[in-house]
Design a protein around this motif. Structure first.
Motif, short mmCIF file in Angstrom:
data_model
loop_
_atom_site.label_atom_id
_atom_site.label_comp_id
_atom_site.label_asym_id
_atom_site.label_seq_id
_atom_site.Cartn_x
_atom_site.Cartn_y
_atom_site.Cartn_z
N MET A 81 0.83 -1.19 0.00
CA MET A 81 0.00 0.00 0.00
C MET A 81 0.86 1.24 0.00
O MET A 81 1.94 1.27 0.60
CB MET A 81 -0.90 0.00 1.24
CG MET A 81 -1.89 1.19 1.30
SD MET A 81 -1.19 2.74 1.94
CE MET A 81 -0.89 2.29 3.62
N THR A 82 0.35 2.28 -0.69
CA THR A 82 1.00 3.59 -0.65
C THR A 82 -0.05 4.67 -0.73
O THR A 82 -1.11 4.48 -1.34
CB THR A 82 2.00 3.74 -1.81
OG1 THR A 82 2.61 5.05 -1.74
CG2 THR A 82 1.31 3.61 -3.16
N ALA A 83 0.23 5.79 -0.10
CA ALA A 83 -0.64 6.96 -0.24
C ALA A 83 -0.26 7.80 -1.43
O ALA A 83 -1.02 8.67 -1.86
CB ALA A 83 -0.60 7.81 1.03
N GLY A 84 0.96 7.56 -1.98
CA GLY A 84 1.39 8.29 -3.16
C GLY A 84 1.86 9.70 -2.86
O GLY A 84 1.92 10.13 -1.70
N SER A 85 2.16 10.40 -3.92
CA SER A 85 2.60 11.80 -3.80
C SER A 85 1.75 12.66 -4.72
O SER A 85 1.49 12.30 -5.88
CB SER A 85 4.09 11.94 -4.16
OG SER A 85 4.33 11.48 -5.46
N LEU A 86 1.33 13.80 -4.21
CA LEU A 86 0.44 14.70 -4.95
C LEU A 86 1.25 15.49 -5.98
O LEU A 86 2.23 16.14 -5.64
CB LEU A 86 -0.25 15.66 -3.98
CG LEU A 86 -1.28 16.62 -4.58
CD1 LEU A 86 -2.47 15.86 -5.14
CD2 LEU A 86 -1.75 17.60 -3.52
N THR A 87 0.83 15.43 -7.23
CA THR A 87 1.52 16.16 -8.29
C THR A 87 0.68 17.29 -8.88
O THR A 87 1.22 18.17 -9.54
CB THR A 87 1.93 15.21 -9.43
OG1 THR A 87 0.74 14.65 -10.03
CG2 THR A 87 2.80 14.07 -8.90
N TYR A 88 -0.66 17.26 -8.66
CA TYR A 88 -1.50 18.35 -9.19
C TYR A 88 -2.83 18.32 -8.44
O TYR A 88 -3.34 17.25 -8.09
CB TYR A 88 -1.75 18.17 -10.69
CG TYR A 88 -2.65 19.25 -11.28
CD1 TYR A 88 -2.13 20.50 -11.64
CD2 TYR A 88 -4.01 19.02 -11.46
CE1 TYR A 88 -2.95 21.48 -12.17
CE2 TYR A 88 -4.83 20.01 -11.99
CZ TYR A 88 -4.29 21.24 -12.34
OH TYR A 88 -5.10 22.22 -12.86
N ALA A 89 -3.41 19.50 -8.21
CA ALA A 89 -4.73 19.61 -7.59
C ALA A 89 -5.35 20.94 -7.99
O ALA A 89 -4.64 21.94 -8.15
CB ALA A 89 -4.64 19.49 -6.06
N ASN A 90 -6.67 20.94 -8.15
CA ASN A 90 -7.35 22.20 -8.49
C ASN A 90 -8.85 22.04 -8.26
O ASN A 90 -9.41 20.95 -8.37
CB ASN A 90 -7.10 22.57 -9.96
CG ASN A 90 -7.33 24.05 -10.22
OD1 ASN A 90 -7.46 24.84 -9.29
ND2 ASN A 90 -7.34 24.44 -11.47
N HIS A 91 -9.49 23.17 -7.89
CA HIS A 91 -10.94 23.26 -7.82
C HIS A 91 -11.46 23.69 -9.19
O HIS A 91 -10.83 24.50 -9.88
CB HIS A 91 -11.38 24.28 -6.78
CG HIS A 91 -11.13 23.85 -5.37
ND1 HIS A 91 -12.12 23.30 -4.58
CD2 HIS A 91 -10.01 23.87 -4.61
CE1 HIS A 91 -11.62 23.01 -3.39
NE2 HIS A 91 -10.34 23.36 -3.38
N HIS A 92 -12.65 23.21 -9.55
CA HIS A 92 -13.19 23.59 -10.87
C HIS A 92 -14.66 23.19 -10.95
O HIS A 92 -15.17 22.42 -10.14
CB HIS A 92 -12.40 22.88 -11.98
CG HIS A 92 -12.51 21.38 -11.93
ND1 HIS A 92 -13.47 20.67 -12.59
CD2 HIS A 92 -11.76 20.46 -11.24
CE1 HIS A 92 -13.32 19.38 -12.36
NE2 HIS A 92 -12.29 19.22 -11.53
N GLY A 93 -15.33 23.72 -11.98
CA GLY A 93 -16.67 23.28 -12.35
C GLY A 93 -17.77 23.72 -11.40
O GLY A 93 -17.53 24.09 -10.26
N ASN A 94 -19.00 23.67 -11.91
CA ASN A 94 -20.18 24.02 -11.12
C ASN A 94 -21.05 22.79 -10.95
O ASN A 94 -21.16 21.94 -11.84
CB ASN A 94 -21.00 25.12 -11.82
CG ASN A 94 -20.25 26.43 -11.90
OD1 ASN A 94 -19.32 26.65 -11.13
ND2 ASN A 94 -20.65 27.28 -12.81
N PHE A 95 -21.69 22.71 -9.79
CA PHE A 95 -22.72 21.70 -9.55
C PHE A 95 -23.97 22.45 -9.12
O PHE A 95 -24.04 22.99 -8.01
CB PHE A 95 -22.28 20.72 -8.47
CG PHE A 95 -23.27 19.61 -8.23
CD1 PHE A 95 -23.27 18.49 -9.04
CD2 PHE A 95 -24.23 19.71 -7.24
CE1 PHE A 95 -24.18 17.47 -8.83
CE2 PHE A 95 -25.15 18.71 -7.02
CZ PHE A 95 -25.13 17.58 -7.83
N GLY A 96 -24.96 22.50 -9.99
CA GLY A 96 -26.12 23.34 -9.72
C GLY A 96 -25.69 24.79 -9.66
O GLY A 96 -25.10 25.32 -10.59
#
Length: 982
Positions: A81-96
């Motif tokens: 098992m691994t949690a990995g390493s974060l390489t990219y993240a972003n908020h986007h899009g609309n819901f309702g």
């Protein structure tokens, strides 16, 4: 950690074999004893009282997501098992209506390709993968990803089954960047370009709805992977194995050997490469230095099965993550710990030995030992070195890959030997995520550590071929050995070809295992957080409601919702309203005033309409909440009244009036400006005639003045006439002013104005006529009343049309209604604001009764008890009806018959008559609540009928018995007659 002989450790850290030999020659006893300590496995060293080296490398499990630029590359070996390493993240899009409702993360999991995704944990919960699971290619979908079924639920009141989490996996063989991240998640401030392919990297793309009721911040992921495909020499028929594996063709690698520690160690010694570039392990290791026969034999010992609680399983497996900044020697020690393994180096060749001792390869007796050389014998451990119990820690997949503590293994016989002391050891098996294998390792380590007998002796050149790791059989009369097995922990060649051996007693029985009697089932604890059960909204109700004005008049329909306002852990209440007829959405909302316990809904609510309403608590901390069931509610029939008509008309008339006044005022200002300009500008042609006559005596004064003006230029023509007649005596004065003005301009507009003003002591009356063209005309009269006279009628006396005055401080006009030709006042001539809705009546019914229920009259009459004769008239009443519609409702109750009554029970019937005519008959049957001879009980009954099209006036209403059960009597009841106004 894996265990090395002294020579193997020297090779691993770069010390020459010659240096070791020199050290041993200098201090034989010390060197031999040191070699003996290296002969123990890691678990055996821990329980023999020797201090294990603190491991500072990251082995086995990486449970926290890492990020930043300093994260070392890593890859997995075996199931891990691994949690990995974060390489990219972003908020986007609309819901309702929610912006930036989605979060997308790209998480790198392995820097070598072709690892398979075996499982995923989200916030301590193992999710369900799609059928077939995830292979080493691309898995999920071509768009946002695989919707995780455990996280499909409504979102913040939006309703419906909405996925909240999507997962996509790339196995390192991808040739293009993820299209969804590029097209949906990428932004100008956080771009994600087409060049971010991640060649050779296994990574995951996760997208989730940022739902405050579900996630406490960001969800945590744990990724179960298969490990990279490995080369297994036992499956290569060209080196003595059996199979299609070929070291020079990575496409042939992979299989069950990917889980075996010997295969892991072999690949580390050969080194890991990607596209021909070295990544980790040893470099330039010639295959001949890893004797195939030895390694294939030890792989077979790992592959051999043993009976276990869950069925047959391989004897030794292991798995974990390795960071490339980890020293290869430390990685090998950690891996070989999982199989009680030892690695030795002899003349540049590396051999491995795992588990129980191998078959003896040589034998000797006391006669073979050179008595001229020094010997060392250690028969037992000191108390400080003794350990008689063990309890290991290991990563447990069943516990969400948290480290678990295995059931302790105790030896009460050894505790008695050690003076009734329990001497425990707590090793850590970082690469062993298998509960039963950990218990087998505990037992074998304890048993091995009790082999205290060690011998250091010198044998003649005939034993020069003996190597570390070999097992020999020793028959010794002096020591009482009969082919007793000893393991060679080190072999040191002497200059005269004699060989010094360090021997430790071994016993294959140390590795015996009986699952039925020795395995202790592991009782799992709670994995992750235990969310409270989904909570519904308490005491939810909905009912019709009416909004009243300050006079108590119902003006708007509404819905009153209510709930338990004292519920703890709730921050808000949200609701939804839909039409009952087709389920279409009407409105939704929320309130933070939870303790109020109720809320009035008015938005989008219509009169006399059936709606459905449901509600839900919003928790103060993330947890699941349930919607209530839909509750039906029909709003009251409250229509728009004359108050709304009055206000609307008044507003429209006022707006039009102001608009017209503004336009006319503008034109009048233009005329004034032109006339004022006529007095000052240089006209091309201008003429003016002034005349004045006056008379004066004392305080008496009289005057007539006149001014005529004409003027033209290239742009404007102006003509004006003003005549003033004035009489004054002391403080009393009167005057008449007549003004006529006309203007025409080159711009295409013209105005004409004529006014007459009569002023007495400052009070002015008169009129003002203005014509500015189409839409710009007005006629203004200043007077208290306005009268007209039709010649030859009414004795030639004028009749007033309207009178000017004030009402409540505002200007008002009083109109003489008899001035309308037909004597009536029609709705089209009603001035807004002039009728009081509370005083309006229609046929004697006031407005509140017209609006609220339309009931003008309700009368109640008592009906006397009735006998059983058919045709009896219960009641006959005359009632005045105004509207033409009435409802009759009879409420009564039948009495019980005598207990001995056994006759027939015919159905009863009752009829309503209006003005002597039958309008409705009602029939019902009896209900028996007992058996023959018992009393029969009957519930009260109520029947009603509405009669329409009645003429205004008095009508007769009758209630008669049509059919009647014998021996029954009708108790007293009541008849309601209601006159409706609609």
């Amino acid at each position: 950690m894996a265990i090395f002989t002294a020579a193997a450790i020297a090779a691993a850290i770069g010390i020459s074999q010659g240096f070791i030999a020199t050290a041993v020659a200098f201090a034989l006893n010390a060197a031999v004893y040191a070699a003996a300590s290296f002969g123990l496995s890691y678990a055996a060293k821990a329980i023999s009282g020797q201090k294990e080296q603190k491991n500072t490398d990251n082995f086995g499990v990486q449970g926290k997501l890492t990020g930043g630029g300093a994260v070392p590359r890593s890859f997995g070996l075996g199931y891990h098992m691994t949690a990995g390493s974060l390489t990219y993240a972003n908020h986007h899009g609309n819901f309702g209506d929610t912006p930036n409702a989605y979060v997308t993360q790209v998480i790198a999991l392995s820097d070598l390709p072709r690892e398979r995704l075996v499982g995923v944990w989200v916030n301590g919960q193992r999710i369900t993968l799609a059928a077939g699971g995830a292979d080493a290619g691309t898995w999920g979908s071509s768009s946002i990803g695989y919707p995780v079924p455990e996280f499909i639920r409504p979102h913040n009141g939006e309703g419906g089954a909405t996925p909240h989490l999507w997962i996509k996996y790339y196995g390192g063989t991808q040739t293009a960047a993820d299209a969804y991240v590029i097209n949906a998640a990428s932004s100008a401030d956080r771009p994600y370009g087409v060049n971010r392919i991640g060649r050779g990297i296994c990574y995951a793309v996760v997208t989730y709805l940022a739902d405050e009721n579900l996630w406490n911040g960001f969800p945590e992921f744990k990724w179960e992977l298969s490990g990279v495909p490995l080369y297994d020499p036992s499956k290569d028929s060209t080196v003595g194995g059996s199979g299609s594996h070929r070291y020079n063709d990575e496409n042939t690698w992979g299989g069950d050997g990917d889980d075996y520690p010997v295969v892991h160690a072999f690949n580390i010694l050969r080194g890991f490469h990607y596209n021909g570039v070295w990544l980790y392990g040893l470099q330039n290791m010639a295959p001949a230095r890893l004797p195939a026969t030895n390694w294939i034999t030890q792989v077979a010992k790992c592959r051999a099965t043993i009976a276990a609680a869950g069925g047959a399983e391989p004897v030794y497996r292991c798995g974990g993550q390795i960071n490339v900044d980890t020293q290869a020697a430390n990685a090998l020690e950690t891996i070989l710990t999982s199989c009680q393994g030892r690695l030795s180096e002899i003349g540049g060749f590396y051999k491995v030995h795992v588990g129980e001792p191998d078959t003896p390869t040589f034998a000797f007796s006391d006669d073979d030992i050179l008595s001229t050389e020094a010997q060392l014998y250690k028969p037992f451990f000191s108390l400080s070195e003794s350990v008689n119990g063990i309890q290991a820690r290991y990563p447990s997949p069943a516990q969400g890959w948290n480290y678990d503590t295995a059931p302790a293994y105790y030896r009460t016989d050894l505790e008695m030997r050690d003076g009734n002391r329990r001497l425990m050891a707590s090793p850590q098996f970082d690469f062993v995520p298998y509960a039963e294998q950990v218990q087998r390792l505990q037992k074998s380590a304890i048993e091995e550590a009790q082999r205290a007998r060690t011998h250091t002796l010198v044998l003649p050149p005939a034993f020069w071929i003996v190597e570390p790791g070999d097992v020999g059989a020793w028959t010794s009369v002096r020591n009482g050995y009969d082919a007793k097995l000893f393991r060679v922990d080190s072999a040191i060649d002497q200059d005269n070809l004699d060989v010094t051996l360090n021997l430790t007693e071994v016993d294959p029985a140390d590795y015996d295992w009986h699952t039925g009697t020795e395995f202790v089932p592991v009782i799992g604890g709670v994995v992750g957080s235990i969310p409270p059960p989904a909570q519904g909204i308490a005491d939810w109700s909905a009912q019709p409601y009416a909004l009243l004005d300050d006079t108590g008049l119902a003006r708007r329909p509404a819905i009153l919702i209510s709930w338990a306002g004292d519920t703890l852990g709730v921050s808000a209440v949200q609701f939804e309203v839909r039409l009952a007829s087709d389920g279409s959405h009407v409105t939704r909302g929320r309130t933070e005033r939870v303790t109020a316990g109720s809320l009035i809904i008015t938005q989008g609510i219509l009169p006399a309409t059936t709606y459905q309403v449901r509600g839900q608590f919003i928790p103060s901390t993330p947890r699941d909440m349930l919607w209530s069931s839909w509750i039906g509610v029909t709003t009251e029939d409250i229509r728009l009244s004359l108050a709304e008509f009055d206000a609307a008309v008044a507003a429209q008339v006022t707006a039009l009036q102001r608009q017209m006044e503004d336009r006319i005022t503008d034109r009048l200002q233009q005329i004034e400006a032109r006339l004022s300009e006529a007095m000052s500008r240089g006209w091309i042609d201008k003429h003016e005639i002034r005349s004045q006559i006056f008379a004066q005596f004392g305080a008496a004064y009289a005057e007539i003045g006149r001014v005529d003006t004409v003027a033209v230029d290239a742009h404007t023509a102006v003509a004006s006439l003003e005549t003033t007649v004035t009489a004054r005596f002391g403080d009393v004065d009167a005057s008449i002013t007549e003004t006529a003005q006309a203007v025409a301009t080159i711009e295409g507009w013209a105005n004409a104005r004529y006014s007459l003003a009569l002023t007495v002591d400052g009070v002015a009356t008169g009129f003002d006529l203005f014509n500015g063209g189409a839409g710009f005309t007005s006629c203004t009269f200043r007077a208290d009343k306005f009268e007209v006279q039709f010649p030859g009628y009414n004795g030639n006396s004028p009749l007033p049309v309207f009178t000017i005055g004030t009402l409540n401080g505002s200007p008002a006009i009083g109109i003489a209604a008899n001035m309308f030709l037909d004597g009536t006042l029609n709705a089209r001539v009603i001035q807004a604001g002039s009728i009081s809705t509370l005083q309006l009546a229609v046929n004697g019914v006031d407005l509140p009764n017209i609006i609220n229920g339309a009931v003008s009259n309700t009368q109640l009459f008592d009906t006397p008890p009735a006998s059983s004769s058919i045709g009896t008239t219960l009641l006959s009443q005359n009632v005045a009806i105004k509207s033409g519609k009435a409802t009759m409702m009879l409420s009564a109750e039948w009495a019980s018959p005598p207990a001995n009554y056994a006759g027939s029970r015919p159905a009863s019937a009752i009829a309503f008559y209006v003005d002597g005519s039958l309008v409705r008959q009602f029939t019902w049957s009896y209900t028996l609540y007992g058996t023959s001879g018992l009393h029969e009980l009957y519930t009260p009954f109520s029947v009603h009928h509405t009669q329409k099209n009645l003429s205004d006036g008095v009508h007769n209403f009758q209630v008669r018995i049509v059919n009647y059960g014998a021996n029954y009597s009708l108790l007293a009841g009541q008849l309601y007659i209601t006159d409706f106004r609609r």
